[in-house]
Scaffold this motif. Structure first.
Motif, PDB file in Angstrom:
ATOM      1  N   GLU A  48     -13.532 -13.577-146.158  1.00 28.22           N
ATOM      2  CA  GLU A  48     -14.608 -13.159-145.358  1.00 28.22           C
ATOM      3  C   GLU A  48     -14.621 -12.759-144.629  1.00 28.22           C
ATOM      4  O   GLU A  48     -14.951 -13.299-143.467  1.00 28.22           O
ATOM      5  CB  GLU A  48     -15.103 -14.808-145.252  1.00 28.22           C
ATOM      6  N   HIS A  49     -14.357 -11.119-144.337  1.00 26.12           N
ATOM      7  CA  HIS A  49     -14.673 -10.167-143.071  1.00 26.12           C
ATOM      8  C   HIS A  49     -14.970 -10.132-142.368  1.00 26.12           C
ATOM      9  O   HIS A  49     -15.928  -9.993-141.299  1.00 26.12           O
ATOM     10  CB  HIS A  49     -13.956  -9.075-143.309  1.00 26.12           C
ATOM     11  N   GLY A  50     -17.248 -10.562-143.635  1.00 30.62           N
ATOM     12  CA  GLY A  50     -17.765 -10.459-142.100  1.00 30.62           C
ATOM     13  C   GLY A  50     -18.005 -11.159-141.333  1.00 30.62           C
ATOM     14  O   GLY A  50     -18.829 -11.096-139.901  1.00 30.62           O
ATOM     15  N   THR A  51     -17.825 -12.240-141.301  1.00 25.44           N
ATOM     16  CA  THR A  51     -17.293 -14.047-140.326  1.00 25.44           C
ATOM     17  C   THR A  51     -16.246 -13.482-139.447  1.00 25.44           C
ATOM     18  O   THR A  51     -16.206 -14.315-138.480  1.00 25.44           O
ATOM     19  CB  THR A  51     -17.480 -15.159-141.335  1.00 25.44           C
ATOM     20  N   PHE A  52     -14.905 -13.904-140.297  1.00 25.64           N
ATOM     21  CA  PHE A  52     -13.855 -12.862-139.647  1.00 25.64           C
ATOM     22  C   PHE A  52     -13.618 -12.241-139.759  1.00 25.64           C
ATOM     23  O   PHE A  52     -12.490 -11.519-140.505  1.00 25.64           O
ATOM     24  CB  PHE A  52     -12.738 -14.352-140.272  1.00 25.64           C
TER      25      PHE A  52
END
Ligand code: HEM
Length: 365
Positions: A30-34
């Motif tokens: 989940e690259h948007g959050t992490f």
């Protein structure tokens, strides 16, 4: 930790640690959050070698950088390297066939991936001892703790080496990865020198230490579990599956870093924006919620959805190459050394790292 504190906050360092399979998978993908961004985009600002590389980039830059190198690492492109990898493996094993005993790390698991990546990058194989020293220092540098003089002199030496190589390839392009990267353009713009250096150092480290440890961990796991070598000789088709089990059971990369891009929660634990976070791949790969008898080394395990190569957009670019090198090297070991066993009384010392998992030496006879 998976039971007692699946999301753990280390008050002293300020970082958060995630241990369960589902949570690790989410954090990795989940690259948007992490976020994978470490510091800024400018390596001189962050002092980090990988600051301008795809492993520390978020979209859209990540997608652009990755598209430049994916072609060199597709399963098809990598399969073309098989004859060369076989020839190199044979040469290296010839060197130990005449001896009664040998260190398999030193004689096979270390040199093979280094020579392969050096050839892909167009680096003289004669420089491989310098590569080893650099990648050892970089791996230790990714640990928490103060930077040492060794770290800065290595960074400087490596930067100078790759700058000279880049300059050389600029004047005399060849059929290698660095020459191709020099020609590459993203939206009409060439890569910056920092980005070229980022690629060089990333491939050097990612392509070496990890594959060395996969081969070493495989020989260790195969010799340790009674009957495994015999079964693999009788059923060679099982080898790829056995390699996947090594990746799960003794994951060469144990942990990856992220930084939270926004306030979030993992399980029922709230984590603020800007928090450093460690996703424990090694723990996820032993999670009893995902794997039956996770502490059991089972070369027949299916399905085996391990996270050893990560998950999502940063999924390991070199996975097809690492799998191919391991398959060729291990098949050759099985074929050529029927009585192979760990040397009696061998003392196995683990590498000093919480990120990379492997042994320093593997004496066999
Ligand atoms: C990324 C593991 C071999 C190149 C990764 C990641 C993992 C990993 C866990 C994900 C990083 C993240 O999510 O932040 C391994 C293991 C290997 C191996 C266990 C061997 C057994 C290789 C090889 C190469 C390579 C041989 C290159 C020749 C890369 C690159 C990335 C990467 C460039 C970054 C990809 C991206 O950010 O899009 N690797 N790796 N790796 N690996 Fe590997």
């Amino acid at each position: 930790m998976r039971e007692s504190a699946p999301v753990f906050h280390d008050e002293q360092s300020g970082s958060w640690h995630v241990f369960r399979y589902d949570d690790v998978q989410r954090v990795l993908s989940e690259h948007g959050t992490f976020s994978s961004k470490m510091g800024g985009d400018d390596p001189s600002e962050t002092g980090q070698l990988f600051a301008a590389s795809l492993i520390t980039a978020d979209p859209p830059r990540h997608r652009q950088l990755r598209s430049l190198v994916t072609q060199a690492f597709t399963p098809k492109a990598v399969e073309a390297l098989a004859p060369r990898i076989s020839a190199l493996t044979d040469e290296l094993l010839d060197g130990i066939a005449s001896k009664g005993s040998a260190d398999l790390i030193d004689e096979l698991a270390y040199p093979l991936p280094v020579i392969v990546i050096a050839e892909l990058m167009g680096v003289p194989a004669a420089d491989r001892d310098r590569f080893k020293h650099w990648s050892d220092v970089i791996v230790s540098q990714t640990q928490a703790g103060p930077r040492t003089a060794d770290h800065s002199s290595t960074n400087r030496e490596m930067t100078e080496y790759f700058l000279a190589l880049i300059e050389h390839r600029r004047r005399q392009p060849g059929n290698d990865l660095i020459s191709n990267l020099l020609m590459a353009e993203i939206e009409g713009q060439r890569l910056s020198v920092a980005e070229l250096l980022g690629f060089c150092s990333l491939l050097l480290v990612a392509g070496n230490e990890t594959t060395t440890n996969l081969i070493g961990n495989a020989v260790l796991s195969f010799t340790e579990a009674p009957g495994t070598m015999e079964r693999l000789r009788a059923e060679p088709a099982l080898l790829p599956q056995a390699i996947e089990e090594v990746l799960r059971y003794r994951s060469p990369v144990q942990s990856m870093y992220r930084v939270t891009a926004a306030d979030t929660a993992v399980g029922d634990v709230r984590i603020p924006a800007g928090a450093p976070l460690v996703a424990w791949i090694g723990s996820a790969n032993r999670d009893e919620r995902q794997f039956r008898d996770p502490g059991q080394f089972d070369i027949g395990r299916t399905p085996n959805r391990h996270l050893a190569f990560g998950h999502g957009i940063h999924f390991c670019l070199g996975a097809p190459l690492a799998r191919l090198e391991a398959r060729i090297a291990l098949q050759a070991v099985l074929d050529r050394f029927p009585g192979l066993a760990l040397s009696p009384g061998a003392h196995l010392e683990r590498m000093d790292s919480t990120i990379v998992y492997g042994v320093k030496e593997l004496p066999v006879s």
